[in-house]
Design an enzyme around this catalytic site. Sequence first.
Site, PDB file in Angstrom:
ATOM      1  N   CYS A   1      -0.170   1.077   7.226  1.00  0.00           N
ATOM      2  CA  CYS A   1      -0.796   1.284   5.923  1.00  0.00           C
ATOM      3  C   CYS A   1      -2.205   1.863   6.050  1.00  0.00           C
ATOM      4  CB  CYS A   1      -0.797  -0.011   5.135  1.00  0.00           C
ATOM      5  SG  CYS A   1       0.877  -0.521   4.673  1.00  0.00           S
TER       6      CYS A   1
ATOM      7  N   GLU B   1       0.830  -1.213   0.000  1.00  0.00           N
ATOM      8  CA  GLU B   1       0.000   0.000   0.000  1.00  0.00           C
ATOM      9  C   GLU B   1       0.860   1.257   0.000  1.00  0.00           C
ATOM     10  OE1 GLU B   1      -2.269  -3.122   2.475  1.00  0.00           O
ATOM     11  OE2 GLU B   1      -0.195  -2.455   2.270  1.00  0.00           O
TER      12      GLU B   1
ATOM     13  N   CYS C   1      -2.030  -3.260   7.494  1.00  0.00           N
ATOM     14  CA  CYS C   1      -1.506  -3.168   8.854  1.00  0.00           C
ATOM     15  C   CYS C   1      -1.811  -1.764   9.380  1.00  0.00           C
ATOM     16  CB  CYS C   1       0.005  -3.425   8.845  1.00  0.00           C
ATOM     17  SG  CYS C   1       0.952  -2.092   8.064  1.00  0.00           S
TER      18      CYS C   1
END
Length: 173
Positions: free
Chosen positions: A99, A64, A96
């Site tokens: 991101c 990302e 996560c």
Amino acid sequence: MKVAVELSKRNVDAQTGGPFGTAIFKVETSGKNNNKSNSGATTTLFSIGVNRVVALSNSTLHGEMVAIQMAQKRLNTFSLRECGVEYHLYTSCEPCCMCLGSTLWSGVSKIVCAATKSDAEAIGFNEGPVFPESYKALESAGCKVVRNVLQKEGAAVLEHYRKVGIIYNADAE
């Protein structure tokens, strides 16, 4: 979503990084083009990213993050907000905590996720503090959230990576 999952699979198969791929699509709501797939909007692939953490020794190079960086560099701006244009981020796995924060600040108007945080954690990744409130914050900021699109396909890439890759943050807190 097929693009993001395929990117993650190719990244694993080529041994160039982790099992996470991202595609950002530009959706022009005011354009007139024949590539229409979103209520008369023109949709084109704008940016891609794959996980490069281990290969480039950089903990921030998640799929990302790379896709957002490339998209913003292409526009020469820190925000993916434009009049008459939306940017939709498709990712092979729910992001996560890092991101998710980047997605919030990037200006994308939609995030679509395949595999789940639980799928990533089941093979040993530590996704950090991601809560239901994290997704509510995205939606409150105007970013539509769609989850579990091609979840099984995204999870299959993670399972394949478990056998051949390096789980680099298993002990992170």
